[in-house]
Design an enzyme around this catalytic site. Structure first.
Site, PDB file in Angstrom:
ATOM      1  N   ASP A 189      -6.240  50.358 -25.859  1.00  0.00           N
ATOM      2  CA  ASP A 189      -5.817  49.224 -26.951  1.00  0.00           C
ATOM      3  C   ASP A 189      -6.512  49.309 -28.061  1.00  0.00           C
ATOM      4  OD1 ASP A 189      -4.761  46.230 -26.074  1.00  0.00           O
ATOM      5  OD2 ASP A 189      -5.990  46.236 -27.853  1.00  0.00           O
TER       6      ASP A 189
ATOM      7  N   SER B  81       3.287  40.985 -31.627  1.00  0.00           N
ATOM      8  CA  SER B  81       3.950  40.267 -30.606  1.00  0.00           C
ATOM      9  C   SER B  81       4.470  38.995 -31.153  1.00  0.00           C
ATOM     10  CB  SER B  81       3.410  40.004 -29.130  1.00  0.00           C
ATOM     11  OG  SER B  81       2.236  39.150 -29.328  1.00  0.00           O
TER      12      SER B  81
ATOM     13  N   THR C 238      11.396  42.509 -24.409  1.00  0.00           N
ATOM     14  CA  THR C 238      11.696  41.150 -24.691  1.00  0.00           C
ATOM     15  C   THR C 238      13.132  40.838 -24.715  1.00  0.00           C
ATOM     16  OG1 THR C 238      11.462  39.486 -26.280  1.00  0.00           O
ATOM     17  CG2 THR C 238      11.371  41.395 -27.144  1.00  0.00           C
ATOM     18  N   ASP C 239      13.450  39.571 -24.198  1.00  0.00           N
ATOM     19  CA  ASP C 239      14.606  39.123 -24.009  1.00  0.00           C
ATOM     20  C   ASP C 239      15.276  38.552 -25.505  1.00  0.00           C
ATOM     21  OD1 ASP C 239      13.307  36.847 -24.711  1.00  0.00           O
ATOM     22  OD2 ASP C 239      14.207  35.541 -23.243  1.00  0.00           O
ATOM     23  N   GLU C 240      14.236  38.759 -26.783  1.00  0.00           N
ATOM     24  CA  GLU C 240      14.764  38.657 -27.929  1.00  0.00           C
ATOM     25  C   GLU C 240      15.505  39.408 -28.521  1.00  0.00           C
ATOM     26  OE1 GLU C 240      11.522  36.430 -30.296  1.00  0.00           O
ATOM     27  OE2 GLU C 240      10.660  35.915 -28.198  1.00  0.00           O
TER      28      GLU C 240
ATOM     29  N   TYR D 226      10.421  40.991 -35.761  1.00  0.00           N
ATOM     30  CA  TYR D 226       9.695  41.333 -34.254  1.00  0.00           C
ATOM     31  C   TYR D 226      11.003  41.771 -33.331  1.00  0.00           C
ATOM     32  CZ  TYR D 226       8.427  40.626 -29.430  1.00  0.00           C
ATOM     33  OH  TYR D 226       7.994  40.711 -27.994  1.00  0.00           O
TER      34      TYR D 226
ATOM     35  N   LYS E 135      11.442  45.458 -31.592  1.00  0.00           N
ATOM     36  CA  LYS E 135      11.469  45.676 -30.227  1.00  0.00           C
ATOM     37  C   LYS E 135      12.545  46.656 -29.768  1.00  0.00           C
ATOM     38  CE  LYS E 135       8.786  44.795 -27.415  1.00  0.00           C
ATOM     39  NZ  LYS E 135       7.521  45.398 -26.935  1.00  0.00           N
TER      40      LYS E 135
ATOM     41  N   PRO F 173       2.511  20.940 -33.911  1.00  0.00           N
ATOM     42  CA  PRO F 173       3.419  21.228 -34.883  1.00  0.00           C
ATOM     43  C   PRO F 173       4.676  21.923 -34.113  1.00  0.00           C
ATOM     44  CG  PRO F 173       1.763  23.072 -34.825  1.00  0.00           C
ATOM     45  CD  PRO F 173       1.380  21.911 -33.959  1.00  0.00           C
TER      46      PRO F 173
ATOM     47  N   ARG G  31      13.946  27.696 -24.802  1.00  0.00           N
ATOM     48  CA  ARG G  31      13.061  28.998 -24.173  1.00  0.00           C
ATOM     49  C   ARG G  31      13.292  28.909 -22.753  1.00  0.00           C
ATOM     50  NH1 ARG G  31      14.383  29.797 -28.677  1.00  0.00           N
ATOM     51  NH2 ARG G  31      12.953  31.053 -30.296  1.00  0.00           N
TER      52      ARG G  31
ATOM     53  N   GLY H  19      15.104  31.525 -39.857  1.00  0.00           N
ATOM     54  CA  GLY H  19      16.207  32.235 -38.638  1.00  0.00           C
ATOM     55  C   GLY H  19      15.741  31.891 -37.280  1.00  0.00           C
TER      56      GLY H  19
HETATM   57  P1  NAD Z   1      -0.294  40.214 -27.193  1.00  0.00           P
HETATM   58  O1  NAD Z   1      -0.104  40.216 -28.682  1.00  0.00           O
HETATM   59  O2  NAD Z   1      -0.917  39.444 -26.365  1.00  0.00           O
HETATM   60  O3  NAD Z   1      -0.968  41.663 -26.779  1.00  0.00           O
HETATM   61  C1  NAD Z   1      -0.718  43.023 -27.356  1.00  0.00           C
HETATM   62  C2  NAD Z   1      -1.662  43.880 -27.250  1.00  0.00           C
HETATM   63  O4  NAD Z   1      -1.426  45.044 -28.051  1.00  0.00           O
HETATM   64  C3  NAD Z   1      -3.227  43.510 -27.782  1.00  0.00           C
HETATM   65  O5  NAD Z   1      -4.241  43.635 -26.933  1.00  0.00           O
HETATM   66  C4  NAD Z   1      -3.389  44.476 -29.128  1.00  0.00           C
HETATM   67  O6  NAD Z   1      -4.721  44.721 -29.435  1.00  0.00           O
HETATM   68  C5  NAD Z   1      -2.614  45.576 -28.568  1.00  0.00           C
HETATM   69  N1  NAD Z   1      -2.181  46.510 -29.856  1.00  0.00           N
HETATM   70  C6  NAD Z   1      -1.407  46.060 -30.900  1.00  0.00           C
HETATM   71  N2  NAD Z   1      -1.077  46.971 -31.742  1.00  0.00           N
HETATM   72  C7  NAD Z   1      -1.710  48.209 -31.279  1.00  0.00           C
HETATM   73  C8  NAD Z   1      -1.843  49.443 -31.535  1.00  0.00           C
HETATM   74  N3  NAD Z   1      -1.274  50.019 -32.832  1.00  0.00           N
HETATM   75  N4  NAD Z   1      -2.361  50.314 -30.699  1.00  0.00           N
HETATM   76  C9  NAD Z   1      -2.859  49.881 -29.649  1.00  0.00           C
HETATM   77  N5  NAD Z   1      -2.889  48.881 -29.144  1.00  0.00           N
HETATM   78  C10 NAD Z   1      -2.443  47.733 -29.947  1.00  0.00           C
HETATM   79  O7  NAD Z   1       1.133  40.608 -26.466  1.00  0.00           O
HETATM   80  P2  NAD Z   1       1.697  40.120 -25.002  1.00  0.00           P
HETATM   81  O8  NAD Z   1       2.320  38.831 -25.291  1.00  0.00           O
HETATM   82  O9  NAD Z   1       0.807  40.325 -23.992  1.00  0.00           O
HETATM   83  O10 NAD Z   1       2.819  41.260 -25.111  1.00  0.00           O
HETATM   84  C11 NAD Z   1       2.820  42.440 -24.283  1.00  0.00           C
HETATM   85  C12 NAD Z   1       4.071  42.943 -24.243  1.00  0.00           C
HETATM   86  O11 NAD Z   1       5.203  42.325 -23.694  1.00  0.00           O
HETATM   87  C13 NAD Z   1       4.640  43.286 -25.625  1.00  0.00           C
HETATM   88  O12 NAD Z   1       5.252  44.515 -26.040  1.00  0.00           O
HETATM   89  C14 NAD Z   1       5.676  42.245 -26.043  1.00  0.00           C
HETATM   90  O13 NAD Z   1       6.803  42.538 -26.730  1.00  0.00           O
HETATM   91  C15 NAD Z   1       6.248  42.064 -24.422  1.00  0.00           C
HETATM   92  N6  NAD Z   1       6.690  40.815 -24.200  1.00  0.00           N
HETATM   93  C16 NAD Z   1       6.156  39.552 -24.467  1.00  0.00           C
HETATM   94  C17 NAD Z   1       6.690  38.263 -23.836  1.00  0.00           C
HETATM   95  C18 NAD Z   1       5.812  37.082 -24.194  1.00  0.00           C
HETATM   96  O14 NAD Z   1       6.226  36.038 -23.958  1.00  0.00           O
HETATM   97  N7  NAD Z   1       4.540  37.177 -24.654  1.00  0.00           N
HETATM   98  C19 NAD Z   1       7.735  38.307 -23.312  1.00  0.00           C
HETATM   99  C20 NAD Z   1       8.390  39.517 -23.083  1.00  0.00           C
HETATM  100  C21 NAD Z   1       7.913  40.663 -23.568  1.00  0.00           C
HETATM  101  P1  TYD Z   2       6.691  31.139 -29.603  1.00  0.00           P
HETATM  102  O1  TYD Z   2       5.682  30.585 -28.415  1.00  0.00           O
HETATM  103  O2  TYD Z   2       6.207  31.607 -30.784  1.00  0.00           O
HETATM  104  O3  TYD Z   2       7.623  32.362 -28.833  1.00  0.00           O
HETATM  105  P2  TYD Z   2       8.898  32.834 -29.636  1.00  0.00           P
HETATM  106  O4  TYD Z   2       9.086  32.549 -30.654  1.00  0.00           O
HETATM  107  O5  TYD Z   2       8.591  34.105 -29.115  1.00  0.00           O
HETATM  108  O6  TYD Z   2      10.005  32.305 -28.539  1.00  0.00           O
HETATM  109  O7  TYD Z   2       7.558  29.899 -29.779  1.00  0.00           O
HETATM  110  C1  TYD Z   2       8.137  29.289 -28.697  1.00  0.00           C
HETATM  111  C2  TYD Z   2       9.262  28.126 -29.373  1.00  0.00           C
HETATM  112  O8  TYD Z   2       8.327  27.095 -29.823  1.00  0.00           O
HETATM  113  C3  TYD Z   2      10.039  28.612 -30.361  1.00  0.00           C
HETATM  114  O9  TYD Z   2      11.317  28.101 -30.330  1.00  0.00           O
HETATM  115  C4  TYD Z   2       9.244  28.156 -31.596  1.00  0.00           C
HETATM  116  C5  TYD Z   2       8.525  27.024 -31.287  1.00  0.00           C
HETATM  117  N1  TYD Z   2       7.218  26.618 -31.958  1.00  0.00           N
HETATM  118  C6  TYD Z   2       7.000  25.342 -32.457  1.00  0.00           C
HETATM  119  O10 TYD Z   2       7.965  24.567 -32.619  1.00  0.00           O
HETATM  120  N2  TYD Z   2       5.897  25.209 -33.069  1.00  0.00           N
HETATM  121  C7  TYD Z   2       4.847  26.087 -33.078  1.00  0.00           C
HETATM  122  O11 TYD Z   2       3.804  25.859 -33.484  1.00  0.00           O
HETATM  123  C8  TYD Z   2       5.239  27.420 -32.374  1.00  0.00           C
HETATM  124  C9  TYD Z   2       3.988  28.585 -32.558  1.00  0.00           C
HETATM  125  C10 TYD Z   2       6.240  27.696 -31.701  1.00  0.00           C
END
Ligand code: NAD
Ligand code: TYD
Length: 351
Positions: free
Chosen positions: A35, A87, A132-134, A157, A161, A212, A221, A290
């Site tokens: 990391d 992310s 991700t599903d996005e 983002y 991905k 917010p 979501r 967007g």
């Molecule tokens: P996060 O942002 O909490 O963690 C990302 C980690 O990657 C951090 O520890 C960061 O230090 C490390 N990192 C970033 N850039 C780096 C680099 N250049 N080299 C080495 N390490 C690096 O993210 P998360 O929410 O835990 O997501 C993890 C994975 O799951 C991601 O690939 C994300 O796209 C995917 N994902 C996340 C969600 C979600 O809801 N959070 C849903 C579906 C998929």
């Molecule tokens: P987020 O947690 O950023 O996840 P993602 O955009 O990857 O789905 O946001 C979840 C939902 O909440 C998304 O529709 C954007 C909205 N949102 C707010 O309304 N206010 C906020 O401050 C944030 C961070 C997100």
């Protein structure tokens, strides 16, 4: 069987839960957590496993080709679980560059390094790309994302991905790299950085700050408890088929506004406030550029083929999450005392 497994991004939100699960469940695996420790990476997420004999932390950047190649040469990994990424959608809108570098180029560096050490013996190796599903874009009020849904990413983002997903599949077709992919819906739970909706709202409610809500709060979501995602990752890593993609989701759709009302109710009762008190903090703000309307996952493939299913009802998961944040004040204070204040000001006060 003795194996050396690389987990990238293991100090982040989902990665830390995956590291903990693997370190505790597989004492015969050596788990190497790579990391960079960006703003989102936090070793405090892993203090309970830091001294485990089968765990090692390596600080490094997946963009650094020479470093990555030497790491693979040194450890000769048997498997890779790739979670490291930038992310957060809002950060990708204000500064896409880091997303292109880490999510696309970083992934290619890992694919090349794996290919180089595995080329003569692909048999029992595995490169698991967590996505991700996005990548599938945005749904209207009907329908679900399946594994066959065409990619249609709409934020920097999700485009980064999607690009990495395509490259992972290209390495399978072109070089026969044994890969597997999953595309998961929104996660929530302990250790999530408070830039994402749920932990940001919990922290603001606790501190009596405005919550917010982008636009009218009508965006939808599909929320999944992070430990259910970690269990799915364990299952796919061990039982998934090479070349396959599995969608993972909670079958748990909420509009943002309904979710925040539910969270306010829980917070009122946990904080001993009068019901309705926290909801007064709800503030509608300028919409995200967007902003994808709806995500919803059809997870029947992983349920039928691998027997996975979510273990928790949403209300139960939300309550556990709130409890964790209220019980771990130091964790949140350490994060919010530094650069977070600057980010928050740029994102919410200067819009
Ligand atoms: P996060 O942002 O909490 O963690 C990302 C980690 O990657 C951090 O520890 C960061 O230090 C490390 N990192 C970033 N850039 C780096 C680099 N250049 N080299 C080495 N390490 C690096 O993210 P998360 O929410 O835990 O997501 C993890 C994975 O799951 C991601 O690939 C994300 O796209 C995917 N994902 C996340 C969600 C979600 O809801 N959070 C849903 C579906 C998929
Ligand atoms: P987020 O947690 O950023 O996840 P993602 O955009 O990857 O789905 O946001 C979840 C939902 O909440 C998304 O529709 C954007 C909205 N949102 C707010 O309304 N206010 C906020 O401050 C944030 C961070 C997100």
């Amino acid at each position: 069987m003795q194996k050396t497994i690389l987990i990238t991004g293991g100090a982040g939100f989902i990665g830390s839960h995956v590291v903990r699960l693997f370190v505790n469940k597989y004492p015969n695996y050596k788990i190497v957590n790579l990391d960079k420790l960006t703003y989102a990476g936090n070793l405090e997420n892993l203090t309970d496993v830091a001294n485990a004999p089968n765990y090692e932390f390596v600080k490094g950047d997946i963009i650094d080709v020479e470093f990555i190649n030497s790491l693979f040469e040194k450890y000769k990994f048997d498997g890779v679980l790739h979670l490291a990424a930038e992310s957060h959608v809002d950060r990708s809108i204000s500064d896409p560059g880091a997303f292109i570098n880490t999510n696309i180029l970083g992934t290619v560096n890992l694919l090349n390094a794996a290919r180089a050490i595995w080329q003569d013996n692909l048999g029992d190796k595995r490169f698991y790309h967590i996505s991700t599903d996005e990548v599938y874009g945005s749904l209207g009020s009907e329908g679900f994302f399946t594994e066959e849904t065409a990619y249609d990413p709409r934020s920097p983002y999700s485009a980064s991905k999607a690009s990495s997903d395509h490259l992972v599949r290209a390495y399978m077709h072109t070089y026969k790299l044994p890969v597997v992919l999953t595309n998961c819906s929104n996660n929530y739970g302990a250790n999530q950085f408070p830039e994402k909706l749920i932990p940001l709202a919990i922290n603001n409610i606790k501190n009596n700050k405005a919550i917010p809500i982008y636009g009218k709060g009508e965006n939808i979501r599909d929320w999944l408890f992070v430990n259910d995602h970690a269990n799915a990752i364990d299952l796919v890593f061990h039982k998934g088929k090479n070349g396959e993609t599995y969608n993972i989701g909670g079958n748990n759709e909420w509009t943002n506004i309904d979710l925040i009302h539910k969270l306010c109710e829980i917070m009122d009762s946990k904080l001993g406030r009068k019901q309705g008190e926290s909801a007064k903090l709800i503030t509608f703000v300028k919409d995200r550029a967007g902003h994808d309307m709806r995500y919803a996952i059809d997870s029947s493939k992983i349920q039928k083929e691998l027997g996975w299913k979510p273990s928790l009802q949403f209300e139960e998961g939300l309550e556990k999450t709130v409890d964790w944040y209220l019980e771990n004040e130091n964790w949140i204070n350490n994060i919010t005392s530094g650069k977070y204040a600057e980010y928050y000001d740029n994102q919410y006060n200067k819009r």
